[in-house]
Design an enzyme around this catalytic site. Structure first.
Site, PDB file in Angstrom:
ATOM      1  N   LYS A  13     -20.673  -7.608  -3.236  1.00  0.00           N
ATOM      2  CA  LYS A  13     -20.570  -8.946  -2.638  1.00  0.00           C
ATOM      3  C   LYS A  13     -21.090  -8.934  -1.194  1.00  0.00           C
ATOM      4  O   LYS A  13     -21.916  -9.757  -0.809  1.00  0.00           O
ATOM      5  CB  LYS A  13     -19.100  -9.431  -2.647  1.00  0.00           C
ATOM      6  CG  LYS A  13     -18.471  -9.456  -4.034  1.00  0.00           C
ATOM      7  CD  LYS A  13     -17.028  -9.936  -3.997  1.00  0.00           C
ATOM      8  CE  LYS A  13     -16.053  -9.032  -3.293  1.00  0.00           C
ATOM      9  NZ  LYS A  13     -15.799  -7.728  -3.968  1.00  0.00           N
ATOM     10  N   ARG A  88      -9.379 -15.382  -4.366  1.00  0.00           N
ATOM     11  CA  ARG A  88      -8.957 -14.205  -5.121  1.00  0.00           C
ATOM     12  C   ARG A  88      -7.772 -14.479  -6.025  1.00  0.00           C
ATOM     13  O   ARG A  88      -7.328 -13.572  -6.731  1.00  0.00           O
ATOM     14  CB  ARG A  88      -8.532 -13.123  -4.132  1.00  0.00           C
ATOM     15  CG  ARG A  88      -9.649 -12.237  -3.687  1.00  0.00           C
ATOM     16  CD  ARG A  88      -9.073 -11.341  -2.619  1.00  0.00           C
ATOM     17  NE  ARG A  88      -9.503  -9.992  -2.780  1.00  0.00           N
ATOM     18  CZ  ARG A  88     -10.568  -9.489  -2.163  1.00  0.00           C
ATOM     19  NH1 ARG A  88     -11.313 -10.222  -1.385  1.00  0.00           N
ATOM     20  NH2 ARG A  88     -10.887  -8.238  -2.344  1.00  0.00           N
ATOM     21  N   ARG A 127     -19.247   4.631   0.528  1.00  0.00           N
ATOM     22  CA  ARG A 127     -19.702   3.574   1.450  1.00  0.00           C
ATOM     23  C   ARG A 127     -19.375   3.896   2.914  1.00  0.00           C
ATOM     24  O   ARG A 127     -18.309   4.386   3.227  1.00  0.00           O
ATOM     25  CB  ARG A 127     -18.999   2.279   1.040  1.00  0.00           C
ATOM     26  CG  ARG A 127     -19.163   1.151   2.006  1.00  0.00           C
ATOM     27  CD  ARG A 127     -18.622  -0.127   1.459  1.00  0.00           C
ATOM     28  NE  ARG A 127     -17.208  -0.063   1.129  1.00  0.00           N
ATOM     29  CZ  ARG A 127     -16.553  -1.051   0.550  1.00  0.00           C
ATOM     30  NH1 ARG A 127     -17.184  -2.146   0.194  1.00  0.00           N
ATOM     31  NH2 ARG A 127     -15.282  -0.930   0.301  1.00  0.00           N
ATOM     32  N   ARG A 161     -14.010   2.660   5.682  1.00  0.00           N
ATOM     33  CA  ARG A 161     -12.811   1.821   5.612  1.00  0.00           C
ATOM     34  C   ARG A 161     -11.597   2.629   5.161  1.00  0.00           C
ATOM     35  O   ARG A 161     -11.688   3.410   4.226  1.00  0.00           O
ATOM     36  CB  ARG A 161     -13.057   0.658   4.623  1.00  0.00           C
ATOM     37  CG  ARG A 161     -13.694  -0.535   5.286  1.00  0.00           C
ATOM     38  CD  ARG A 161     -14.169  -1.584   4.327  1.00  0.00           C
ATOM     39  NE  ARG A 161     -13.239  -1.952   3.267  1.00  0.00           N
ATOM     40  CZ  ARG A 161     -13.485  -2.906   2.376  1.00  0.00           C
ATOM     41  NH1 ARG A 161     -14.624  -3.585   2.440  1.00  0.00           N
ATOM     42  NH2 ARG A 161     -12.629  -3.192   1.434  1.00  0.00           N
ATOM     43  N   ARG A 172      -6.625  -1.978  -5.848  1.00  0.00           N
ATOM     44  CA  ARG A 172      -7.499  -3.137  -5.602  1.00  0.00           C
ATOM     45  C   ARG A 172      -8.124  -3.626  -6.910  1.00  0.00           C
ATOM     46  O   ARG A 172      -8.226  -4.831  -7.153  1.00  0.00           O
ATOM     47  CB  ARG A 172      -8.585  -2.769  -4.583  1.00  0.00           C
ATOM     48  CG  ARG A 172      -8.024  -2.645  -3.163  1.00  0.00           C
ATOM     49  CD  ARG A 172      -8.915  -1.827  -2.235  1.00  0.00           C
ATOM     50  NE  ARG A 172     -10.260  -2.350  -2.108  1.00  0.00           N
ATOM     51  CZ  ARG A 172     -11.278  -1.669  -1.578  1.00  0.00           C
ATOM     52  NH1 ARG A 172     -11.105  -0.437  -1.129  1.00  0.00           N
ATOM     53  NH2 ARG A 172     -12.462  -2.226  -1.491  1.00  0.00           N
TER      54      ARG A 172
HETATM   55  P1  AP5 Z   1     -20.307  -3.760  -1.092  1.00  0.00           P
HETATM   56  O1  AP5 Z   1     -21.412  -4.739  -0.947  1.00  0.00           O
HETATM   57  O2  AP5 Z   1     -19.643  -3.268   0.135  1.00  0.00           O
HETATM   58  O3  AP5 Z   1     -19.252  -4.290  -2.149  1.00  0.00           O
HETATM   59  P2  AP5 Z   1     -18.157  -5.443  -2.047  1.00  0.00           P
HETATM   60  O4  AP5 Z   1     -18.195  -6.191  -3.341  1.00  0.00           O
HETATM   61  O5  AP5 Z   1     -18.343  -6.213  -0.792  1.00  0.00           O
HETATM   62  O6  AP5 Z   1     -16.868  -4.529  -2.042  1.00  0.00           O
HETATM   63  P3  AP5 Z   1     -15.565  -4.601  -1.149  1.00  0.00           P
HETATM   64  O7  AP5 Z   1     -14.918  -3.253  -1.283  1.00  0.00           O
HETATM   65  O8  AP5 Z   1     -15.865  -5.101   0.206  1.00  0.00           O
HETATM   66  O9  AP5 Z   1     -14.745  -5.622  -1.944  1.00  0.00           O
HETATM   67  P4  AP5 Z   1     -13.251  -5.914  -1.821  1.00  0.00           P
HETATM   68  O10 AP5 Z   1     -13.192  -7.180  -2.544  1.00  0.00           O
HETATM   69  O11 AP5 Z   1     -12.382  -4.831  -2.319  1.00  0.00           O
HETATM   70  O12 AP5 Z   1     -12.996  -5.878  -0.245  1.00  0.00           O
HETATM   71  P5  AP5 Z   1     -12.709  -7.016   0.792  1.00  0.00           P
HETATM   72  O13 AP5 Z   1     -13.195  -6.573   2.095  1.00  0.00           O
HETATM   73  O14 AP5 Z   1     -13.146  -8.312   0.266  1.00  0.00           O
HETATM   74  O15 AP5 Z   1     -20.889  -2.526  -1.917  1.00  0.00           O
HETATM   75  C1  AP5 Z   1     -20.157  -1.347  -2.085  1.00  0.00           C
HETATM   76  C2  AP5 Z   1     -21.071  -0.123  -1.922  1.00  0.00           C
HETATM   77  O16 AP5 Z   1     -21.977  -0.070  -2.995  1.00  0.00           O
HETATM   78  C3  AP5 Z   1     -21.923  -0.156  -0.653  1.00  0.00           C
HETATM   79  O17 AP5 Z   1     -21.991   1.129  -0.102  1.00  0.00           O
HETATM   80  C4  AP5 Z   1     -23.293  -0.617  -1.129  1.00  0.00           C
HETATM   81  O18 AP5 Z   1     -24.327  -0.056  -0.334  1.00  0.00           O
HETATM   82  C5  AP5 Z   1     -23.324  -0.116  -2.542  1.00  0.00           C
HETATM   83  N1  AP5 Z   1     -24.011  -1.049  -3.429  1.00  0.00           N
HETATM   84  C6  AP5 Z   1     -23.927  -2.403  -3.425  1.00  0.00           C
HETATM   85  N2  AP5 Z   1     -24.686  -2.940  -4.402  1.00  0.00           N
HETATM   86  C7  AP5 Z   1     -25.240  -1.894  -5.054  1.00  0.00           C
HETATM   87  C8  AP5 Z   1     -26.142  -1.793  -6.168  1.00  0.00           C
HETATM   88  N3  AP5 Z   1     -26.609  -2.869  -6.803  1.00  0.00           N
HETATM   89  N4  AP5 Z   1     -26.483  -0.541  -6.576  1.00  0.00           N
HETATM   90  C9  AP5 Z   1     -26.025   0.560  -5.922  1.00  0.00           C
HETATM   91  N5  AP5 Z   1     -25.206   0.512  -4.846  1.00  0.00           N
HETATM   92  C10 AP5 Z   1     -24.820  -0.683  -4.429  1.00  0.00           C
HETATM   93  O19 AP5 Z   1     -11.099  -7.013   0.805  1.00  0.00           O
HETATM   94  C11 AP5 Z   1     -10.388  -5.920   1.327  1.00  0.00           C
HETATM   95  C12 AP5 Z   1      -8.906  -6.235   1.332  1.00  0.00           C
HETATM   96  O20 AP5 Z   1      -8.663  -7.375   2.182  1.00  0.00           O
HETATM   97  C13 AP5 Z   1      -8.304  -6.641  -0.010  1.00  0.00           C
HETATM   98  O21 AP5 Z   1      -7.921  -5.506  -0.756  1.00  0.00           O
HETATM   99  C14 AP5 Z   1      -7.110  -7.489   0.446  1.00  0.00           C
HETATM  100  O22 AP5 Z   1      -6.055  -6.677   0.869  1.00  0.00           O
HETATM  101  C15 AP5 Z   1      -7.651  -8.222   1.654  1.00  0.00           C
HETATM  102  N6  AP5 Z   1      -8.257  -9.530   1.313  1.00  0.00           N
HETATM  103  C16 AP5 Z   1      -9.571  -9.854   1.474  1.00  0.00           C
HETATM  104  N7  AP5 Z   1      -9.800 -11.122   1.079  1.00  0.00           N
HETATM  105  C17 AP5 Z   1      -8.597 -11.606   0.671  1.00  0.00           C
HETATM  106  C18 AP5 Z   1      -8.178 -12.842   0.119  1.00  0.00           C
HETATM  107  N8  AP5 Z   1      -9.053 -13.831  -0.110  1.00  0.00           N
HETATM  108  N9  AP5 Z   1      -6.873 -12.988  -0.190  1.00  0.00           N
HETATM  109  C19 AP5 Z   1      -5.998 -11.988  -0.011  1.00  0.00           C
HETATM  110  N10 AP5 Z   1      -6.318 -10.789   0.488  1.00  0.00           N
HETATM  111  C20 AP5 Z   1      -7.609 -10.599   0.824  1.00  0.00           C
HETATM  112 MG    MG Z   2     -17.149  -6.466   0.946  1.00  0.00          MG
END
Ligand code: AP5
Ligand code: MG
Length: 216
Positions: A13, A88, A127, A161, A172
């Site tokens: 994402k 979410r 990552r 992270r 997660r």
């Molecule tokens: P990346 O692009 O970083 O993936 P992502 O989908 O953004 O993954 P996240 O881990 O950020 O998602 P998340 O939903 O767990 O975390 P968030 O910060 O939202 O890609 C991952 C890796 O793969 C990278 O190294 C990239 O280079 C590689 N990659 C990408 N695409 C690729 C491809 N096609 N092929 C190969 N490699 C690839 O949330 C974190 C925490 O915050 C949650 O657990 C929760 O506690 C809290 N939180 C956030 N939002 C909310 C909400 N709305 N409500 C409640 N709690 C929330």
């Molecule tokens: Mg992300």
């Protein structure tokens, strides 16, 4: 145009959102990034978020929506938003409808990144990001062009992270399956969901998303 990027942790994402920001001048609103900024600032919200995120659980719906609304209010009215990591839960999806309607915005697409969960653990644990500008990298899939130097800003410090360890990732994923995946049928009923193969390489995923946004 306002879109949601939906998919489990590590689906790509953030990677895809930053491409759309660079290529289309859209604005990325990542609730994960917003909460991490609060953690860095050491605010009350940040202290609460820190514990929740380290456990891989979800931050409370109503407060998350309030914070997101404040970020939306800072944007130019014509800025296209990419929601990354929001909504979410089903409640967050309802709250997003309210946040959008009260600002005269509509949702154009919900893009689901379809991925193989087993591969995601490798993606997440490999990552890292530039400590200065936040550009994302990966041990295997996306190393800086010059080792140890950020492609974008030339920074030489990188960070990982705290929630990117195998145990937290499992929680997660479970949260995603239990609380986030059930949102899809809601948007499906509204004809908004488009699916993209998130296992393709980063450029191909980007092309597929661009095609959706261009109506191709
Ligand atoms: P990346 O692009 O970083 O993936 P992502 O989908 O953004 O993954 P996240 O881990 O950020 O998602 P998340 O939903 O767990 O975390 P968030 O910060 O939202 O890609 C991952 C890796 O793969 C990278 O190294 C990239 O280079 C590689 N990659 C990408 N695409 C690729 C491809 N096609 N092929 C190969 N490699 C690839 O949330 C974190 C925490 O915050 C949650 O657990 C929760 O506690 C809290 N939180 C956030 N939002 C909310 C909400 N709305 N409500 C409640 N709690 C929330
Ligand atoms: Mg992300």
């Amino acid at each position: 145009m306002n879109i949601i990027l939906l998919g489990p942790p590590g689906a790509g994402k953030g990677t895809q959102a930053s491409r759309l920001v660079a290529e289309r001048g859209m604005v990325q609103l990542s609730t994960g990034d917003i909460l991490r900024a609060a953690v860095r600032e050491g605010t009350e919200v940040g202290k609460m978020a820190d514990e929740i995120m380290k456990a891989g659980k979800l931050f409370p719906d109503e407060l998350m929506a309030q914070i997101l609304g404040e970020y939306m209010d800072k944007l130019a009215p014509d800025a296209g938003i990419i929601f990354d990591g929001y909504p979410r839960t089903e409640r967050q999806a309802e709250l997003l409808d309210e946040l959008m309607a009260s600002r005269g915005r509509t949702l154009d697409h919900v893009i689901e990144l379809e991925v193989d969960e087993d591969a995601l653990v490798e993606r997440i644990t490999g990552r890292f990001t530039c400590a200065k500008c936040g550009e994302g990298y990966h041990d295997t899939f996306k190393q800086p062009k010059v080792g140890g130097v950020c492609d974008v800003c030339g920074g030489t410090e990188f960070k990982r992270r705290p929630d990117d360890n195998a145990e937290t990732v499992r929680t997660r994923m479970a949260e995603y399956r239990a609380k986030t995946a059930p949102i899809l049928p809601v948007y499906e009923a509204r004809g908004l969901v488009k699916r993209v193969d998130g296992m393709a390489d980063i450029a191909h995923v980007n092309d597929a998303i661009e095609a959706i946004l261009d109506g191709r």
